[in-house]
Design a protein around this motif. Structure first.
Motif, PDB file in Angstrom:
ATOM      1  N   TYR A   3       0.812  -1.206   0.000  1.00 41.24           N
ATOM      2  CA  TYR A   3       0.000   0.000   0.000  1.00 41.24           C
ATOM      3  C   TYR A   3       0.850   1.262   0.000  1.00 41.24           C
ATOM      4  N   ILE A  62      -7.037  -0.290 -10.303  1.00 38.46           N
ATOM      5  CA  ILE A  62      -6.857  -0.634  -8.887  1.00 38.46           C
ATOM      6  C   ILE A  62      -8.188  -1.109  -8.298  1.00 38.46           C
ATOM      7  N   GLY A  63      -9.242  -0.380  -8.588  1.00 36.52           N
ATOM      8  CA  GLY A  63     -10.569  -0.785  -8.112  1.00 36.52           C
ATOM      9  C   GLY A  63     -10.974  -2.147  -8.638  1.00 36.52           C
ATOM     10  N   PHE A  66      -9.102  -4.874  -6.800  1.00 37.55           N
ATOM     11  CA  PHE A  66      -9.660  -5.113  -5.466  1.00 37.55           C
ATOM     12  C   PHE A  66     -10.946  -5.935  -5.541  1.00 37.55           C
ATOM     13  N   SER A  69     -10.077  -9.738  -7.066  1.00 42.23           N
ATOM     14  CA  SER A  69      -9.166 -10.620  -6.329  1.00 42.23           C
ATOM     15  C   SER A  69      -9.338 -10.484  -4.818  1.00 42.23           C
ATOM     16  N   ARG A  70     -10.555 -10.274  -4.393  1.00 46.18           N
ATOM     17  CA  ARG A  70     -10.783 -10.080  -2.963  1.00 46.18           C
ATOM     18  C   ARG A  70     -10.549 -11.351  -2.149  1.00 46.18           C
ATOM     19  N   HIS A  73      -5.410 -12.756  -1.588  1.00 45.78           N
ATOM     20  CA  HIS A  73      -4.651 -11.561  -1.202  1.00 45.78           C
ATOM     21  C   HIS A  73      -3.257 -11.520  -1.823  1.00 45.78           C
ATOM     22  N   ARG A  76      -3.740 -10.284  -5.365  1.00 47.02           N
ATOM     23  CA  ARG A  76      -4.069  -8.859  -5.327  1.00 47.02           C
ATOM     24  C   ARG A  76      -2.831  -8.018  -5.059  1.00 47.02           C
ATOM     25  N   ASP A  77      -2.055  -8.407  -4.078  1.00 48.45           N
ATOM     26  CA  ASP A  77      -0.870  -7.630  -3.729  1.00 48.45           C
ATOM     27  C   ASP A  77       0.147  -7.601  -4.867  1.00 48.45           C
ATOM     28  N   LEU A  80      -1.195  -5.249  -7.577  1.00 50.25           N
ATOM     29  CA  LEU A  80      -1.065  -3.850  -7.154  1.00 50.25           C
ATOM     30  C   LEU A  80       0.383  -3.382  -7.190  1.00 50.25           C
TER      31      LEU A  80
END
Length: 106
Positions: A3, A62-63, A66, A69-70, A73, A76-77, A80
């Motif tokens: 993040y 990005i949205g 999220f 891939s909720r 993780h 998702r990471d 991102l």
């Protein structure tokens, strides 16, 4: 960590957009958005749209990451992290191409 990289990326893209709005062909109302294979401009967009397109696409991506891939993780990471490195480079490249095209047209 992910993040922090994402926040720095968004801040970097905002800085590129502000710099480009002030310095890249400030007298032009429309800026190039797409080039053909031989280097001619295919179409132009209003100045604000041309400069804000890449950051807005990044935020939409990005949205989407999220949402899609909720459950995973790690996936998702990783997505991102890649976005945070690639998006500012693409925006800087687009602004460099715009500046070069406008300079060559004059």
């Amino acid at each position: 960590m992910i993040y922090a990289a994402l926040i720095l990326s968004i801040a970097g893209m905002a800085a590129i957009a502000i710099w480009a709005y002030r310095n890249v062909a400030p007298e032009r109302a429309h800026l190039p958005m797409q080039w053909s294979t031989n280097g001619t401009v295919n179409w132009r967009a209003p100045r604000l749209v041309a400069i804000a397109a890449t950051p807005l696409l990044m935020l939409a991506l990005i949205g989407l990451v999220f949402v899609l891939s909720r459950d995973d993780h790690a996936e998702r990471d990783m997505a991102l992290l890649w976005i945070s490195f690639i998006a500012p480079a693409l925006q800087a490249m687009h602004m460099a191409l715009v500046a070069r095209t406008v300079e060559n047209e004059e």
